[in-house]
Design an enzyme around this catalytic site. Sequence first.
Site, PDB file in Angstrom:
ATOM      1  N   LYS A 128       6.635  -1.939   4.275  1.00  0.00           N
ATOM      2  CA  LYS A 128       5.801  -0.826   3.798  1.00  0.00           C
ATOM      3  C   LYS A 128       5.925   0.356   4.759  1.00  0.00           C
ATOM      4  O   LYS A 128       5.990   0.178   5.977  1.00  0.00           O
ATOM      5  CB  LYS A 128       4.347  -1.302   3.704  1.00  0.00           C
ATOM      6  CG  LYS A 128       3.391  -0.322   3.012  1.00  0.00           C
ATOM      7  CD  LYS A 128       1.996  -0.944   2.874  1.00  0.00           C
ATOM      8  CE  LYS A 128       0.998  -0.004   2.210  1.00  0.00           C
ATOM      9  NZ  LYS A 128      -0.344  -0.609   2.115  1.00  0.00           N
ATOM     10  N   SER A 164      -2.390  -0.345  -2.321  1.00  0.00           N
ATOM     11  CA  SER A 164      -1.408   0.644  -1.938  1.00  0.00           C
ATOM     12  C   SER A 164      -0.017   0.103  -1.639  1.00  0.00           C
ATOM     13  O   SER A 164       0.942   0.881  -1.574  1.00  0.00           O
ATOM     14  CB  SER A 164      -1.914   1.404  -0.713  1.00  0.00           C
ATOM     15  OG  SER A 164      -2.041   0.529   0.392  1.00  0.00           O
ATOM     16  N   SER A 210      -5.094  -3.977  -0.627  1.00  0.00           N
ATOM     17  CA  SER A 210      -3.813  -3.314  -0.836  1.00  0.00           C
ATOM     18  C   SER A 210      -2.598  -4.224  -0.825  1.00  0.00           C
ATOM     19  O   SER A 210      -1.495  -3.782  -1.155  1.00  0.00           O
ATOM     20  CB  SER A 210      -3.619  -2.204   0.211  1.00  0.00           C
ATOM     21  OG  SER A 210      -4.375  -1.069  -0.155  1.00  0.00           O
TER      22      SER A 210
END
Lengths: 540, 568
Positions: free
Chosen positions: B137, B212, B236
């Site tokens: 990420k 996210s 997330s």
Amino acid sequence: MSGARPLRPAVAAFVACGCAPVRAAARPARAVRRPAAVGGRVRPALRPAVSLPIPHPHSSSSTTTTTTTTTTTTSAVAASAPPGKRAKKGGGGRDGGAKRGGGRGREKADSTSPELAAALEKYEPVIGIEVHVQLATASKAFCGCATAPSRLPNNHVCPVCLGHPGSLPRLNARMVELAAKAGMALNCAVHPVSVFDRKNYFYADTPKNYQISQYGRPLATGGHVTLGSGKRIGVTRLHVEEDSGKMTHLGGGGSVTDAAYSLIDYNRAGVGLAEIVSEPEMRSGAEAAEYGRELQRVLRYAAVTDGNMQDGSLRCDVNVSLRRRPPPGSGADAAAEAAALDATPFGTKVEVKNVNSFAAVHRGVEFEITRQAAVLDAGGSLDQETRTWDDKSASTILLRVKEGDADYRYFPEPDLPPLTLSAETLAAWRAGLPELPAEKRARYVADLGLSEYDAWVLADDEGTARYFDDVVAAGADAKAAANWVMGDLLKEVRAAKLESVPACALRPDALAEMVVMITGGVISGKIAKGLLPELVVSGG
Amino acid sequence: MASRSPLAYAALLPRHLPLAADPAGASPFCRRLAGPPPPRPPPPPPRRRAPATLRATAAAADPPSAASMAAAVRSGAVTAEALTVAALRRLTAAEPTLHAFLTVDADGALAAARAVDAAVAAGRPVGPLAGVPLAVKDNLCTAGIPTTAASACLANHVPAYTATAVARAVAAGAVVLGKTNMDEFGMGSSTERSAFGPTANPWDTARVPGGSSGGSAAAVAAGVTPLALGTDTGGSVRQPAAHCGVTGYKPSYGRVSRHGLLAYASSLDTVGVLAASVADAALLARVMAGPDAFDATAVGDAVPDYTAALAAVDAAAGGAPPLAGLTVGVVTDERVAVDAAAAGAVAAAVATLRSLGAATRPVALPRLPSAVAAYYVLAPAEASANLARYDGLRYGDRGAAAGAGTVGELVAGTRGGGLGAETRRRILLGTYALSAGYHDALYGRGAGGGGGGFPRRLGGGVDVLVSPVAPAAAPRLGAGDASPTAVYAADALTVPPSLAGLPAVAVPAGVCAATGMPVGVQFVGPAMADALVLRVAHAFQGATDWHRRRPPLADEVAAAASAAAAVA
């Protein structure tokens, strides 16, 4: 990335830090676009192109440099006497660890200016002092970067103290020890649990735009400093926080408000500080200066800081306000009038910053008393403002008017668990504290039979006191040794421009031997005096 | 000017791969040595697809797991380089549709893979993730590789150091392919709040992948990489895992170092894993966990061998039921509305858990409804401080503040123009909550409600909780634009474990009949009982096939990659 060079590895790191592996890519994001820095050296944080025409929004820990301070020769050998006894004997004064010009600097009694006298008749000054001291650690508060001075700006920096995205603080255990010892030396309660908080404000000297400090639960509270008169000045609290970077304002008017541009040096950013807040219990410039001197002395004895005002390792912010005395004869008696005064609320507080010596504390307070009284007498009112001490004009100059209290939006620092100190740890630290000035003076008077004045002079400097103790331990008569150390030795050490009494070549046992010979009539005091200059330089 | 578009990479691939590493070093996708970056490619137009249900099939042969890849590399049956090349081909095939990646570091990945191969050839020990392709990420720092947190204001940010979680995965042999898309700074639950365009859901590209960590979830769901790192502050990792039909593991707070994670809400942020299975997630989880000299909040508790804990479940298959003796609390609260698919998945999961020997009982969580409110005070409050450094002075691109004449204008311009609307909203919320006069009423109450409904220890003899992950399957792109608070409300079930710092694993557990989209359930355990929740989730996957379903896109990607290999 030509011109990259590894940042310096951590010096004596107590905590892990990103220093060692970090290369010049440590520059902030936009650095990728820019050519290699001049001279093959990368300056990760230097952004000279930005002017900063905004006032500093936070109150205390940032020192703004606008001019180069001339460093005076440090001399720790002069001594100050207890208040009330000063007229008795001559001698050099000390000021922030530096001898002031011409040996002056002895704490003068309150100024005799008629304006001040008139002001004091009508108003009572109320003075509180905030002191920031740099804790004498090898590495910074939350990373392993060196605290030692660097020839180059932005040299002792790493992702943590530059606030790189994703970096986290680690607590320097040695810093906590020194701060706790400072608290103990100032008679505070050092708490087994304290909490770090974030103090939020936008200013370029703080890379994260928040400062890690302590707010709701400080490390230590409730101490005091005892003045020579016996009066105790309360120490409200002592907490740990990180220092900010150092800004230099250039071009334009050269001040924070009108410079053309500003340079930022983050070498100091993240250095561990103890902030020590007094109660508003001082009532004169002399008391304020004496509080500062005794605080400095205690902290130096405890070896928690260099405490040097010239270098900025001890900084004073002085708060001064006035309140109207009840008119004479308004109360039933003097006690009633004093009680009425105590019940009177404090006046509007003015903060004086950049006070770079204790003599300046003294004079700055008196200047403010006179200035504020004049404003009030003229029917005016005072603004809550921040002023700066100007040594040249010996006056305070308006820096900014505070529009209400700043809102720092404190909340607990989530990156650091609460600081917990076991009873064993605290006991061990307490046991590691040396004899402090007050204890030393008491012992000199009670055990060695010295006068109170001599005790104050000898205990003024930790090194001098240690030397004296060694001379006595080597067999010399205490009073004779005291006279030699305070008198001729001090004079010769100063003449030889030595840093301190322990720095002289004449070892304490040799001086003791000499004193024994003099008191035993083997040699005369006059001969000894004649030999002393040579002995101080070459030993004996 | 180098382009970072994966399409450009595809053109280069055949001629580039056979070459030795170019000393000039830079791949078109990694701007380490390049000048100013090109503008971000516009987000790809979402490709409309028929609902995936009708076409989804349980794969006849499962794609290789991370564990089997590493075993093959260790034994010399396959090279890490070959695995990396194949993964890059899948990435190239998937990206035009998904936009799961923000940066691809092909050269770095190939070099890392070759280093693993050299170690294998020399007989040196290699780690449990030897040669396994990994997506990371984009809020986890990678030295020399852009790390933007999907924010325009960090478009040019190249970290000086690598996050601990990434460094440990790499030390275990994982090969980082690139950085995945996300909601800016982790603030969002759809990956639409990325400054660089949204990521599509591999099951239906008209739908969001969740967020996210949407890029990481999409990359795993599409079969690009078997493993991805995500971060979970209020759901997330778990929510995009559920929306993309993959496994998501959120560790206990403090179990994995946050060093190098671009902070959103420091007291809630965790680094988690997205994987095709619990077994694979456990491999990476064990490697990442443990104390870290760079993070004072990373706890020192010993890290159990999660994989061994899972093996115990498998060994028990013949004898006693694997979850015998465990009591699972079923979170039932009518105040949190969930749709039929989510409720059905939980009901089915309860039946499965019972079949595995667990006892189940309904559990009420009195403070559950206040969790979202507490979260949306605390997290923005911390964010308001964490993001203050992106002011254009040291960090934060000044582009948005061009023409600023004063520092005030520079800071205002950078923050106003460089940060997205959702990020600015949360900074404002947090600043307000901490302000004098509101501090006690807002921040104080939120902090006082810590735990928000899920206590750190589960009382009443309950060992593990099970609940839906999200109230419904993945919504369509743009569905959340109208009402931020409605989007926040959908975090009702993922936020409580975050507030309490508890470990949780989200697993695929059903399909929404109306849309064909996957839905998930989460297992939540007491603090630091990561091994327990992984064990329960693994047992669940041993008894179900939901995690083996793959979107048709994954097969298309695999086929396209094979075709590219044939051409090369």
